[in-house]
Each structure stands twice: as C-alpha cells, then as structure tokens.
Design a protein around this motif. Structure first.
Motif, PDB file in Angstrom:
ATOM      1  N   SER A  82      56.487 -20.089  28.020  1.00  0.00           N
ATOM      2  CA  SER A  82      57.589 -20.780  27.672  1.00  0.00           C
ATOM      3  C   SER A  82      58.158 -20.746  26.118  1.00  0.00           C
ATOM      4  O   SER A  82      59.198 -20.994  26.005  1.00  0.00           O
ATOM      5  N   GLY A  83      56.971 -20.588  25.184  1.00  0.00           N
ATOM      6  CA  GLY A  83      57.220 -20.428  23.850  1.00  0.00           C
ATOM      7  C   GLY A  83      57.653 -21.709  23.206  1.00  0.00           C
ATOM      8  O   GLY A  83      58.214 -21.905  22.130  1.00  0.00           O
ATOM      9  N   GLU A  84      57.357 -22.730  23.992  1.00  0.00           N
ATOM     10  CA  GLU A  84      57.266 -24.340  23.558  1.00  0.00           C
ATOM     11  C   GLU A  84      56.730 -24.554  22.266  1.00  0.00           C
ATOM     12  O   GLU A  84      55.493 -24.150  21.986  1.00  0.00           O
ATOM     13  N   ILE A  85      57.174 -25.177  21.122  1.00  0.00           N
ATOM     14  CA  ILE A  85      56.574 -25.607  20.042  1.00  0.00           C
ATOM     15  C   ILE A  85      55.526 -26.714  20.186  1.00  0.00           C
ATOM     16  O   ILE A  85      55.862 -27.827  20.724  1.00  0.00           O
ATOM     17  N   VAL A  86      54.531 -26.373  19.742  1.00  0.00           N
ATOM     18  CA  VAL A  86      53.258 -27.369  19.774  1.00  0.00           C
ATOM     19  C   VAL A  86      52.389 -27.091  18.481  1.00  0.00           C
ATOM     20  O   VAL A  86      52.409 -26.276  17.482  1.00  0.00           O
ATOM     21  N   GLY A  87      52.151 -28.378  17.827  1.00  0.00           N
ATOM     22  CA  GLY A  87      51.556 -28.439  16.770  1.00  0.00           C
ATOM     23  C   GLY A  87      49.811 -28.889  16.777  1.00  0.00           C
ATOM     24  O   GLY A  87      49.539 -29.573  17.588  1.00  0.00           O
ATOM     25  N   VAL A  88      49.403 -28.541  15.751  1.00  0.00           N
ATOM     26  CA  VAL A  88      47.831 -28.869  15.677  1.00  0.00           C
ATOM     27  C   VAL A  88      47.854 -29.740  14.163  1.00  0.00           C
ATOM     28  O   VAL A  88      48.050 -29.012  13.127  1.00  0.00           O
ATOM     29  N   ALA A  89      47.676 -31.005  14.342  1.00  0.00           N
ATOM     30  CA  ALA A  89      47.342 -31.654  13.123  1.00  0.00           C
ATOM     31  C   ALA A  89      46.046 -32.241  12.627  1.00  0.00           C
ATOM     32  O   ALA A  89      45.537 -32.504  13.841  1.00  0.00           O
ATOM     33  N   ILE A  90      45.579 -32.059  11.490  1.00  0.00           N
ATOM     34  CA  ILE A  90      44.128 -32.448  11.224  1.00  0.00           C
ATOM     35  C   ILE A  90      44.339 -33.736  10.183  1.00  0.00           C
ATOM     36  O   ILE A  90      44.982 -33.414   9.187  1.00  0.00           O
ATOM     37  N   PHE A  91      43.731 -34.756  10.543  1.00  0.00           N
ATOM     38  CA  PHE A  91      43.860 -36.173   9.543  1.00  0.00           C
ATOM     39  C   PHE A  91      42.481 -36.048   8.962  1.00  0.00           C
ATOM     40  O   PHE A  91      41.540 -36.034   9.492  1.00  0.00           O
ATOM     41  N   ASP A  92      42.649 -36.321   7.825  1.00  0.00           N
ATOM     42  CA  ASP A  92      41.358 -36.548   6.604  1.00  0.00           C
ATOM     43  C   ASP A  92      41.063 -38.102   6.753  1.00  0.00           C
ATOM     44  O   ASP A  92      42.151 -38.768   6.099  1.00  0.00           O
ATOM     45  N   HIS A  93      40.026 -38.475   7.200  1.00  0.00           N
ATOM     46  CA  HIS A  93      39.533 -39.984   7.352  1.00  0.00           C
ATOM     47  C   HIS A  93      39.768 -40.464   5.691  1.00  0.00           C
ATOM     48  O   HIS A  93      39.099 -39.907   4.568  1.00  0.00           O
ATOM     49  N   PRO A  94      40.432 -41.626   5.438  1.00  0.00           N
ATOM     50  CA  PRO A  94      40.242 -42.244   3.912  1.00  0.00           C
ATOM     51  C   PRO A  94      38.909 -42.725   3.361  1.00  0.00           C
ATOM     52  O   PRO A  94      38.716 -42.637   2.409  1.00  0.00           O
ATOM     53  N   ASP A  95      37.930 -42.829   4.527  1.00  0.00           N
ATOM     54  CA  ASP A  95      36.617 -43.131   3.918  1.00  0.00           C
ATOM     55  C   ASP A  95      35.829 -41.751   3.537  1.00  0.00           C
ATOM     56  O   ASP A  95      34.843 -41.685   2.969  1.00  0.00           O
ATOM     57  N   ASN A  96      36.279 -40.645   3.752  1.00  0.00           N
ATOM     58  CA  ASN A  96      35.842 -39.390   3.320  1.00  0.00           C
ATOM     59  C   ASN A  96      35.465 -39.163   1.888  1.00  0.00           C
ATOM     60  O   ASN A  96      36.489 -39.579   1.183  1.00  0.00           O
ATOM     61  N   LEU A  97      34.679 -38.607   1.642  1.00  0.00           N
ATOM     62  CA  LEU A  97      34.266 -38.442   0.022  1.00  0.00           C
ATOM     63  C   LEU A  97      35.558 -37.341  -0.409  1.00  0.00           C
ATOM     64  O   LEU A  97      35.700 -36.623   0.287  1.00  0.00           O
ATOM     65  N   ARG A  98      36.070 -37.543  -1.555  1.00  0.00           N
ATOM     66  CA  ARG A  98      36.969 -37.002  -2.047  1.00  0.00           C
ATOM     67  C   ARG A  98      38.223 -36.660  -1.324  1.00  0.00           C
ATOM     68  O   ARG A  98      38.945 -35.851  -1.516  1.00  0.00           O
ATOM     69  N   HIS A  99      38.519 -38.035  -0.630  1.00  0.00           N
ATOM     70  CA  HIS A  99      39.837 -38.001   0.236  1.00  0.00           C
ATOM     71  C   HIS A  99      40.854 -38.107  -0.922  1.00  0.00           C
ATOM     72  O   HIS A  99      40.869 -39.090  -1.913  1.00  0.00           O
ATOM     73  N   PRO A 100      41.896 -37.604  -0.731  1.00  0.00           N
ATOM     74  CA  PRO A 100      42.452 -36.686   0.126  1.00  0.00           C
ATOM     75  C   PRO A 100      42.005 -35.429   0.078  1.00  0.00           C
ATOM     76  O   PRO A 100      41.791 -34.780  -1.121  1.00  0.00           O
ATOM     77  N   THR A 101      41.592 -34.585   1.058  1.00  0.00           N
ATOM     78  CA  THR A 101      40.990 -33.215   1.085  1.00  0.00           C
ATOM     79  C   THR A 101      41.727 -32.023   0.668  1.00  0.00           C
ATOM     80  O   THR A 101      42.902 -32.091   0.454  1.00  0.00           O
ATOM     81  N   TRP A 102      41.281 -31.204   0.191  1.00  0.00           N
ATOM     82  CA  TRP A 102      42.001 -29.861   0.035  1.00  0.00           C
ATOM     83  C   TRP A 102      42.091 -29.397   1.348  1.00  0.00           C
ATOM     84  O   TRP A 102      41.258 -29.369   2.407  1.00  0.00           O
ATOM     85  N   TRP A 103      42.793 -28.287   1.414  1.00  0.00           N
ATOM     86  CA  TRP A 103      43.443 -27.874   2.691  1.00  0.00           C
ATOM     87  C   TRP A 103      43.199 -26.064   2.561  1.00  0.00           C
ATOM     88  O   TRP A 103      43.814 -25.550   1.785  1.00  0.00           O
ATOM     89  N   HIS A 104      42.272 -25.666   3.135  1.00  0.00           N
ATOM     90  CA  HIS A 104      42.030 -23.997   3.306  1.00  0.00           C
ATOM     91  C   HIS A 104      42.756 -23.514   4.329  1.00  0.00           C
ATOM     92  O   HIS A 104      42.288 -23.053   5.479  1.00  0.00           O
ATOM     93  N   VAL A 105      44.192 -23.347   4.216  1.00  0.00           N
ATOM     94  CA  VAL A 105      45.039 -23.048   5.441  1.00  0.00           C
ATOM     95  C   VAL A 105      45.727 -21.780   5.008  1.00  0.00           C
ATOM     96  O   VAL A 105      46.405 -21.807   4.208  1.00  0.00           O
TER      97      VAL A 105
END
Length: 598
Positions: free
Chosen positions: A512-535
């Motif tokens: 169908s070609g419908e637009i779909v997204g994948v979001a990744i959330f970095d938890h605030p408790d994570n070390l060094r939040h907000p994280t870097w993104w190797h995207v």
C-alpha cells in the motif's frame, strides 16, 4: 559443556523435537500474512489402568476403534514392551505400530533420581538409558521418568542439583537416539516451583516436563501461575485423568494449552475401572473434543485483544491482537535478535536480509539483523560484527515468558562470550510488548553485569540498541523514500551523531505504501541521557551512549564506560511503531508518557 551445545544443535534439527514451530519461514509468513501449518495437540492413552491387561495387538486395535491414536506404554504391563526384547522383537513392535494408525508416543518408566544411595541412583540412570534405546528401536520418541522426592535429612538444594545433573546425563545419552526425556511432575516434587528449580539446573534441551494434572497445580498462586511457571519446559506429553470426573479444572487447563499453541500429545492416564473400556475411551475422546472446541473459541476471542508469547523451536513468537508482531531468535545466532518486526499496518518495518531473501534489498552489513542489542568494543572485543574472531552474546536461559491482555514479557539471561570461549560479562534483559490504540510498543531493558571482572564499554559508534529499517523507509537507495527526525527538530542526514531524547525513522512500507514510523525513546534514567544517535541514511538506526569520540570528534576513549567488577549498569529504551510521520504518530506525546513512567 561443548558436548551439550553440540548435542543441542543436533537434537533441535531432529524431527523428534517438540514444537518445531511454524512450518513456513518468517519471510513467507510475513508476506502471506498467515501462519504455517502448526500441528494441533492430539489425544491419546497411557496404559496405566486402562490397557494394562491388553497384549500389543489388542491394545492397538482398541486404540484404533476408540480414536485414541497415540499411546504411552507403561513398563511391566501385558503388552510386554521391555528392555529385555531382542533386536528382532523390537523391530516387530515398530512394525506393528507402523502398520496401524496408532503412534507409539513413548515409554513410561518409574526410574527416579532423588535417591541418597549412590548405587540405587546409578542403577536408575542406567535403567532409563536402556529404555531410551528401547524406545528408539521401537519407534517411540521419548521416555517418561520421575524426579521423584525430596529426602529428609538432605538439603533441598542438593537434591535439586542431583536430580538436574542426573537428567542431564540421561538427556545427553537420549539425544544421540533422537529421544526426549519426559520429567513427570510426580511424587514429593509435585509442586511446580520444585519442577522449575530442577529444570533450571537442566542444560539438555531434550529434557522436558510432562505436566501431570496433580492437585498441587492449583495451589499457591493458582493454575495460571503454575502453568506459566513451567510451560516453556513442556515436552511432547501431558497427562490427564478422566476429564469429566473429579474437581480438577480440566477446561481451564485445555484453555491454557490451546492459548499457548501446545502441539503435543495429551494422554489419558485413567484411574477408574469401567466394565467396557473401549466405550469409556470413546466417551473420554468425545469429552476431549467438546472441551478443545470450547477452548479454541475462547482462545480466539482472547487473541483478538491480547499479547500472546509462545516458545517454539529456536525462537519465541509474539502475537498482538491475533497477529504476528515479532519472533525472538535466540539459538545458534551471534546474538539474540527480533525478526520479523511487523508494523501497525501489517507490513514489516525491517530489512529481511540476511535472514531471508527479498527484492530491492541491499546486502551490506550482514550483522544488521532486524532488531538487536550489542556493542562493538567490550573489553576490546567486537560484539557488533559477525565472525569467528569476534565475541558472541549467547542465550543462557529464560527468566520469564508471559502473555497478557495488554502486555507480554520475555525476560532472559545471556553470556557475552569472547572468541576464546571465556565469559566477559553477563546480562539480564526484559522485553515488554504492549498493545496500544496508536501502535505496538516494545520496551527493552538490559542490565549488564560485570560478573567476571571489570567491563569496559569502549568509545565507538558501532553500537548499541539498533534496528535496520525496511528498504523503502531509508533515506537513500534504490527504493528509499524515508525521513528521520529527532526531538530537537533536526532532520534526515543531519541527525547522525546528534544527542536527542528520541529519534523517529519513517517512510512507506508494504504494497500500500502507507507511511509508518519507528521511534526509539531514550529513557531519562539512562547514563548520558539524552543519547547520541548512530542513525544512517541507508537504514541503520541505533541509540549509542558510548560513541562520543566518533560523534563529537573528541579524543579516543572519552566515551568509555567502565563497570567495576561485581557491579552493573542498566539501560532502557522504548520502540514505538506508529502510522504516519512523527506528528501523525504523536511521537512527542508518547515520549512524554514514557519519560513519566507510563
């Protein structure tokens, strides 16, 4: 240990193993939007009281007439299938079953492994081995044994270890014959937490649990809890008594078996003495058929609005609202990963290669296997890429497999193994799968334990919490039409190496070609939040807390993380699979909910 692992690989390839999973491969299932032809559970007989006085021809004839087309032969009964049979006699037994519609499911013995006396223990171990060989010779698929008690004066832990080690020895022997060892829930070990403790010691994959429908099944936290405690250990046999007698909740049990896709034999171990045994067998089959029909109807209703987690051969399947969401692949792989991953429109949101072939897919980076977690420099060892010179994350055991109306759970323990076989560290990881109106979610929490000395997560971009998105979602390439955006409003190729609380990769998927997204959330408790993104513009999408040197062009090692010996570090992320772009999918709103603990 290497012998156990070798045997595991051999045994799982055997046709004897229970739960061979769905017939079609993941790629074919995804595009067909339908499961393979999984065998359904079947109803048979244990020759405990009903059938104990029949010779083998009579037994087979009566099972045929009654429609109980599988049988577990108890030892020391009239049918005479014993270890004393000659080679020719064993061949004759095999041929009798082959010439009939009745399956020899296996042999039921009374060998047990709790004995304090060493000579008695060794005698039962060797006796079980003899019946393993007999079962194989006669065409059966396994042998039932017992735990069978918790002797007074001996510590609980010592007995559990002894039973588990004995099962490993018998199981190792049985694997060479393609046989399953079936630990009947019996005797002083009838409490399901005791059985789980024993199975936690067991390493041989062909040692399984034979549920025995005991009164203890409903004690403690109840049938559902006790069932789920040991369900992942089930083998090819379950024992029941007369289904319409007594107060055991057989309908609830059958509901659970159907819901979890049990596809072995449910065997009637009857305890009454009716005048007409064949008529009684027919009656029990009819009760069984009625109960299973009711269970399937109930299961269908539940699956339409729930998360079902099911362990199969080499993987765990996760269904959300009656449809495949993903499968957790954990055996004979460089690291555990999820494949496929199905988005909210029913189309995959990941690249299929190298797990499966698909048109218009690039074949770069074979270590980008769908959705996974690892890192490229752990004590100087590369766990990110594949190869004999690199490390592997090896599944140890499951800690929890649970289904639910809105959430399912897979929790596991893993070893990070260096090329020389030494364990560098361990992890425990919990995956929570959520069914939400806006789209499925996967919460990934991992704790890395410096269990074998200090651990250094090195400063490199090659890591860590990652997914390789579908080719049509990527920014560039033959069919790429996607986009990237992060919580700071930075877009597309400029998102690489930037810090952000969340990042979203979206584009068209499926026919169908419908637009779909994948979001990744970095938890605030994570070390060094907000994280870097190797995207990357070619489809790699990873949250990386350790690659500061690469991302910010700083001196090498500035992003190292040292976990002292005996300590641990925990990271949490959420994957949110949504329709449309970040605005349509309300990504920022969902991140705010995640950050607040929802």
């Amino acid at each position: 240990m290497s012998r156990v692992l070798s045997t595991r690989r051999e045994f799982l390839k055997s046709s004897m193993i229970l739960g061979a999973g769905l017939a079609a491969g993941p790629f074919e299932r995804v595009w067909a939007q339908a499961g393979g032809a999984t065998p359904k559970m079947r109803f048979g007989l244990v020759t405990y009281l009903w059938g104990q006085h029949w010779d083998l021809p009579t037994l087979i004839a009566n099972c045929t007439v009654s429609g109980l087309l599988g049988v577990e032969l108890r030892t020391q009964h009239r049918h005479g299938v014993e270890a004393s049979l000659s080679t020719a006699e064993r061949a004759a037994v095999r041929q009798r079953f082959a010439d009939s519609p009745v399956t020899l499911v296996g042999l039921g013995t009374n060998f047990a492994f709790h004995y304090i006396e060493r000579d008695r223990l060794e005698r039962d171990i060797e006796g079980a081995k003899a019946y393993v060989k007999l079962s194989a010779d006669c065409g059966g698929s396994g042998v039932k044994v017992k735990p069978n008690d918790l002797p007074t004066g001996i510590s609980y832990e010592r007995t559990i270890q002894q039973i588990g080690r004995s099962l490993n020895e018998v199981g190792l022997f049985a694997a060479d014959y393609g046989q399953e060892i079936r630990l009947e829930v019996h005797g002083g070990c009838s409490q399901l937490p005791v059985i789980k403790a024993i199975m936690d010691v067991v390493e041989q994959p062909n040692v399984r649990v034979c549920w025995n429908s005991n009164p203890q099944d409903t004690q403690g936290e109840g049938l559902d809890y006790n069932f789920n405690l040991v369900r992942r250990f089930f083998g090819r046999t379950v024992h029941v008594r007369e289904l319409n007698l007594g107060d055991y909740p057989y309908q609830e049990l059958i509901n659970l078996l159907v819901t979890t896709d049990y596809d072995g034999w449910v065997l009637l171990e009857a305890r009454t003495a009716p005048n007409d045994l064949v008529a009684a067998m027919i009656g029990q089959r009819q009760v069984w058929e009625k109960m299973t029909a009711q269970a399937r109807e109930s299961a269908g209703q539940k699956r339409r609005a729930g998360v079902v987690v099911t362990e199969r051969d080499k993987k765990v399947t996760v269904e959300i609202d009656g449809k495949l969401f993903t499968e957790y692949c954990f055996t004979d792989v460089p690291r555990p990963y999820f494949y496929p991953v199905i988005g909210p429109t029913g189309a995959p949101v990941i690249r299929h290669w190298p797990m499966a072939e698909a048109p218009h897919e690039e074949r770069d980076h074979p270590h980008h296997k769908s959705l996974w977690f690892t890192h490229g420099a752990v004590n100087g060892i590369d766990f990110w890429t594949d190869g004999n010179r690199n490390g592997k994350v090896v599944h140890d055991k499951f800690l929890q497999l649970e289904s639910g109306p809105t959430e399912g759970v897979i929790a596991s323990q893993n070893n990070w193994v260096a090329p020389d076989g030494k364990i560098v560290c361990t992890d425990t990881r919990t995956h929570r799968f959520h069914s939400t109106p806006d789209g499925p979610m996967l919460d990934f929490e991992v704790t890395i334990h410096a269990s074998h000395g200090p651990v250094t997560f090195g400063d490199t971009k090659e890591g860590s919490m990652a997914i390789r998105v579908a080719e049509t979602m990527r920014l560039e390439g033959e069919v790429g039409q996607g986009h990237i955006v992060n919580s700071e409003g930075i877009r597309d190729g400029n998102t690489w190496g930037k810090r952000a609380a969340w990042c979203d990769y979206y584009g068209p998927v499926g026919d169908s070609g419908e637009i779909v997204g994948v979001a990744i959330f970095d938890h605030p408790d994570n070390l060094r939040h907000p994280t870097w993104w190797h995207v990357r513009d070619y489809g790699l999408f990873a949250a990386n807390s350790f690659g500061q040197h690469d991302f910010e062009r700083k001196p090498a090692g500035v992003g190292d993380l040292v976990v002292p010996a005996g300590e641990s570090v925990t990271f949490k992320w959420r994957f949110y699979f949504h329709r449309g772009n970040e605005t349509d999918g309300k990504v920022a709103e969902h991140y705010a909910q995640y950050a607040s603990g929802q």
